[in-house]
Design a protein around this motif. Structure first.
Motif, short mmCIF file in Angstrom:
data_model
loop_
_atom_site.label_atom_id
_atom_site.label_comp_id
_atom_site.label_asym_id
_atom_site.label_seq_id
_atom_site.Cartn_x
_atom_site.Cartn_y
_atom_site.Cartn_z
N LYS A 1 -7.42 2.02 10.41
CA LYS A 1 -6.22 2.48 9.57
C LYS A 1 -5.31 1.42 9.25
O LYS A 1 -4.59 1.48 8.02
N GLU B 1 -6.54 0.32 5.82
CA GLU B 1 -6.68 1.18 4.60
C GLU B 1 -5.10 1.30 4.25
O GLU B 1 -4.76 1.18 2.90
N THR B 2 -4.23 0.82 5.11
CA THR B 2 -2.64 0.87 4.80
C THR B 2 -2.56 -0.37 3.77
O THR B 2 -1.87 -0.61 3.02
N LYS C 1 -4.61 -2.06 2.07
CA LYS C 1 -5.48 -1.73 0.79
C LYS C 1 -4.43 -0.73 -0.15
O LYS C 1 -4.43 -0.97 -1.15
N LYS C 2 -3.99 0.48 0.54
CA LYS C 2 -3.21 0.85 -0.15
C LYS C 2 -1.70 0.45 -0.74
O LYS C 2 -1.60 0.86 -1.87
N GLU D 1 -2.77 -1.53 -3.70
CA GLU D 1 -3.09 -0.69 -4.94
C GLU D 1 -1.81 -0.18 -5.53
O GLU D 1 -1.52 -0.11 -6.66
N ASN D 2 -0.89 0.24 -4.54
CA ASN D 2 0.61 0.61 -5.09
C ASN D 2 1.43 -0.52 -5.93
O ASN D 2 1.96 -0.36 -6.98
N ASP E 1 -5.15 12.10 -8.22
CA ASP E 1 -5.45 12.06 -7.13
C ASP E 1 -5.86 13.38 -6.24
O ASP E 1 -6.94 13.39 -5.35
#
Length: 168
Positions: free
Chosen positions: A37, A40-41, A43-44, A47-48, A99
């Motif tokens: 998690k 992923e956070t 990475k997000k 990306e943002n 998405d």
């Protein structure tokens, strides 16, 4: 002093040891889930950040194009800040629709494969898996494209070219 397990027989000891290993496995899975998690956070967030940078560049370019080519249309009357807000909101709406469509499309594909596996196991042949898998792929893709097409139509109603503000 009496040993701790003196009142337990061998079956009781095995049960306690089994429960201990269950707790160890659950603990390891929780730690791995937390690490996943966190990854992923991060990475997000990256990306943002990249999306926001591309959005800012695309927005400025689109404002310049609108000011240069527009001749008295509804967009020409807007200030730069209003245009910036309209373009940014439209690009975010398009990304959100894309998405959502991709997520629903993937779910439909997986549902088709699951039905195919169930049917293949029931029929003891692989034909249903192929049929349901391909049907799930086709329907999932169509649903995904429908979400994107609907969002692009809404953006076109605002007077913008959706293909020019799309950020992949």
């Amino acid at each position: 002093m009496r040993p701790m397990f003196s009142t337990l027989d061998q079956a009781g000891i095995n049960q306690v040891c089994g429960m201990f290993w269950i707790f160890v496995v659950v603990g390891v899975l929780l730690v791995l889930g937390a690490l996943n998690k966190a990854s992923e956070t991060a990475k997000k967030v990256d990306e943002n950040r990249a999306f926001d940078q591309a959005l800012q560049t695309r927005t400025e370019a689109e404002i310049d194009r609108i000011k240069r080519t527009s001749s008295g249309g509804p967009l020409a009357e807007l200030t730069d800040n209003e245009l910036r807000d309209l373009i940014a909101r439209s690009a975010r709406d398009l990304k959100q629709a894309s998405d959502a469509g991709n997520g629903i499309g993937a779910f439909i594909l997986l549902a088709g494969i699951a039905f195919g596996v169930f049917a293949a196991l029931s029929a003891k042949e692989w034909g249903p898996l192929v049929v349901f898998g391909l049907a799930g792929l086709g329907v999932g893709y169509a649903v995904s494209q429908r979400f994107i097409k609907k969002a692009k139509a809404e953006i076109a109603k605002r007077g913008l070219d959706p293909d020019r503000i799309e950020i992949n």
